[in-house]
Structure formats: structure tokens, C-alpha cells
Design an enzyme around this catalytic site. Structure first.
Site, PDB file in Angstrom:
ATOM      1  N   GLY A 151       0.825  -1.207   0.000  1.00  0.00           N
ATOM      2  CA  GLY A 151       0.000   0.000   0.000  1.00  0.00           C
ATOM      3  C   GLY A 151       0.855   1.251   0.000  1.00  0.00           C
ATOM      4  O   GLY A 151       1.932   1.282   0.584  1.00  0.00           O
ATOM      5  N   CYS A 152       0.371   2.312  -0.692  1.00  0.00           N
ATOM      6  CA  CYS A 152       1.143   3.551  -0.775  1.00  0.00           C
ATOM      7  C   CYS A 152       0.992   4.396   0.481  1.00  0.00           C
ATOM      8  O   CYS A 152       1.901   5.119   0.870  1.00  0.00           O
ATOM      9  CB  CYS A 152       0.710   4.374  -1.980  1.00  0.00           C
ATOM     10  SG  CYS A 152       1.452   3.801  -3.499  1.00  0.00           S
ATOM     11  N   VAL A 153      -0.173   4.365   1.092  1.00  0.00           N
ATOM     12  CA  VAL A 153      -0.380   5.198   2.277  1.00  0.00           C
ATOM     13  C   VAL A 153      -0.858   4.321   3.429  1.00  0.00           C
ATOM     14  O   VAL A 153      -1.809   3.586   3.282  1.00  0.00           O
ATOM     15  CB  VAL A 153      -1.431   6.302   2.029  1.00  0.00           C
ATOM     16  CG1 VAL A 153      -1.561   7.170   3.265  1.00  0.00           C
ATOM     17  CG2 VAL A 153      -1.036   7.156   0.846  1.00  0.00           C
TER      18      VAL A 153
END
Lengths: 215, 104
Positions: free
Chosen positions: B102-104
């Protein structure tokens, strides 16, 4: 219930595959420079510390607020030192009077197309909106609402929340002195995670050895 | 797929060394791995790992730091203090889960 056990082995056995957590990195006296640091011009002292990234946020549109926040967050998760300098319209990102109300506009954005339109007629999702639509009254707030909804669906934090997340992860945030004076901002309005109001040359000093990303 | 052998146990890992079969994991293994990164797993260290195992069992993905805060109730600052450097990666590795994507 505690039993006396032999102390655990602290080094992996030969051939053991494990991720590089970067803990062992950093200057080792007499060692060869790490990859990417070889080409240092003569007479310039090479930066020897841990990897650093510096972001310059110069935009105050909602869509332009996110690139640095997301990349900065990713960098922090990789153990990289992160500094973010907010200048010009980017100051709206750390001004508590504006940072939860940043807007997204269709105007001037030729990449504006809507995935949902594909359900109406296949292919329509790739067609960019006529520029004139962006000027219709209420269009900016509509587009902003839509973008915020899409972000929320992906569990992406709002800008103020994101600043808190970055600060908790150890990022350093600064406001640009010139813009701060020019826009007559008061310190009480700055997001609490902002460390200070600094000049461009202060930032350049802080950014020594950093990879700089301008947004 | 490469395999790692540790204290007589052999388990399959991906190219980077993350466990590929979550059922190969137990806390004893986590303790052994933690020693390699200079961490001794006490309760505060283990709590986020247990949450990650539970959460990923339902979602199918390794939770990000943000999710560990918003859903798990851990604070990001504490996680950075417990696992300095690359907390999400270290915890995923210790918890026997894939690298977080996941990016965030």
C-alpha cells in the site's frame, strides 16, 4: 514459566535470505562509496550521511497537494530523512485556514476524464472533458467533492491528517519565509507540525545531500 | 523459491526473504528473526505483529502503517520508535507476511 535458554544468534546463518533494512548502511571508514555516489566532482565534499529527500511544495490545488505527501510518506517508511518546504501556493497546505479546503478544478486540466462515464458508453471514460465545463458555476466544488470521495474510498488521509502522519513518522516541515510575509500569514494559523518559517537559503542548507523533488 | 533454514526449521521465502506461507510462522520464529535486526520482542513489539496477522487474515494484504493507526489503534510515532528505519517492512517480515504494498 521463564526458562533459561541459550542467547539467540544475532547474525543470520550463511545463505540466509533476508530483506535489506538499511540498518547497516552508512559510511564505513575506508569502504568504497555506495552505488550512485561515485561521481562527485573534484574538490566537493561528498555527502556521507544517510539518504535524504527534500520536497518543495509550490501548489495549492488539492490534486497537487498529494504527490509530495504520498512520496514523502513512502520515503519515511523506507527509513529516509524527509524535509518538506512549502512555498507560494503550497503554503495553503500548511495553513489551517485553508488546508482542509483545498480545491480541484477541471480548468486547465486536459487529462480530466471520468471513469464512471465508461458505463454510459464504452470509451467515454477516456474522453477529456470540454474545458468550458470547468468554468460552469459549482463545477469546482463538484469536482473537489468527487476527488475527496475517491481519496476517502482508498483510505487516503485528508491534507491536515496527512501532515500529522508525516510528522509522527519524523518528517521535517517548513514554511517559506518570503511567502509567509507576502501572504501575511500568522503563526497561529500554521499547522502545528510545521517546525519553522525559514528562508530559501536556510532550506538549501538543510537540503544538503538530499534528492530534491519540486512539486 | 529460496528457502531459509534456521534452528533446524526450513521455510520458504520470496526473493527478498519474506515468508511465502503464513502458516510457517510462529512467535518463536519471530523472536529468532528479530535477533538479526537487533530487536528483542517484548509485549509492545509483539502487539503490532499480532494485529498485522489478524488484519491480513481478513483483508489478504499486509496492513500499512496508516492502517495500523486508523484500525489497529497503534500510533505511527510509537511504531517508528519500536522498529526504527523501515518499520512497516520490518514488522511485515517479523510477522511472516508479504512486503506491504500500500502507498499510504
Amino acid at each position: 514459566m521463564t526458562t533459561t535458554t541459550a542467547p539467540r544468534v544475532t547474525t543470520p546463518p550463511p545463505g540466509f535470505v533476508m530483506p535489506d533494512f538499511g540498518d547497516t548502511r552508512g559510511p564505513v571508514p575506508g569502504s568504497a562509496p555506495a552505488h550512485g555516489e561515485q561521481s562527485v566532482p573534484a574538490g566537493v565534499a561528498a555527502y556521507q550521511g544517510r539518504r535524504k529527500m527534500a520536497f518543495i511544495c509550490s501548489k495549492g490545488n488539492l490534486d497537487m497537494a498529494y504527490p509530495a505527501l504520498i512520496m514523502g510518506n513512502a520515503a519515511l517508511g523506507e527509513g529516509i530523512e524527509v524535509h518538506i518546504f512549502f512555498t507560494f501556493w503550497g503554503l495553503d497546505m500548511i495553513n489551517t485556514r485553508t488546508n482542509d479546503r483545498l480545491k480541484f478544478t477541471l480548468s486547465g486540466n486536459t487529462a480530466m476524464h471520468m471513469p464512471d462515464l465508461g458505463r454510459l458508453r464504452p470509451g467515454l471514460e477516456h474522453v477529456s472533458m470540454p474545458q468550458a465545463m470547468g468554468n460552469l458555476p459549482g463545477m469546482t466544488s463538484f469536482a473537489t467533492r468527487m476527488m475527496k470521495k475517491q481519496m476517502e474510498d482508498l483510505d487516503i488521509p485528508t491534507v491536515p491528517e496527512f501532515l500529522d502522519l508525516l510528522a509522527a513518522s519524523g518528517a521535517h516541515l517548513y514554511a517559506c519565509r518570503l511567502t509567509y510575509d507576502m501572504m501575511k500569514i500568522i503563526e497561529a494559523d500554521l499547522h502545528p507540525a510545521v517546525e519553522g518559517v525559514i528562508s530559501a537559503s536556510d532550506f538549501i542548507e538543510i537540503a544538503e545531500g538530499a534528492q530534491i523533488i519540486f512539486v | 523459491m529460496p528457502t531459509n533454514t534456521l534452528n533446524g526449521r526450513t521455510f520458504e521465502v520470496d526473493a527478498e526473504g519474506f515468508l511465502t506461507r503464513r502458516d510457517d510462522w510462529d512467535e518463536e520464529l519471530a523472536q529468532d528473526l528479530a535477533a538479526f535486526i537487533g530487536v528483542e520482542l517484548d509485549e509492545p513489539h509483539l502487539a503490532p505483529l499480532r494485529f498485522m496477522r489478524e488484519d491480513s487474515a481478513t483483508t489478504g494484504v499486509t496492513p500499512t502503517l496508516r492502517r495500523m493507526q486508523s484500525v489497529g489503534g497503534f500510533t505511527v510515532k510509537d511504531l517508528f520508535a519500536l522498529y526504527p528505519g523501515k518499520p512497516a517492512k520490518k514488522m511485515a517480515w517479523l510477522a511472516g507476511l508479504p512486503k506491504p504494498v500500500g502507498c499510504v
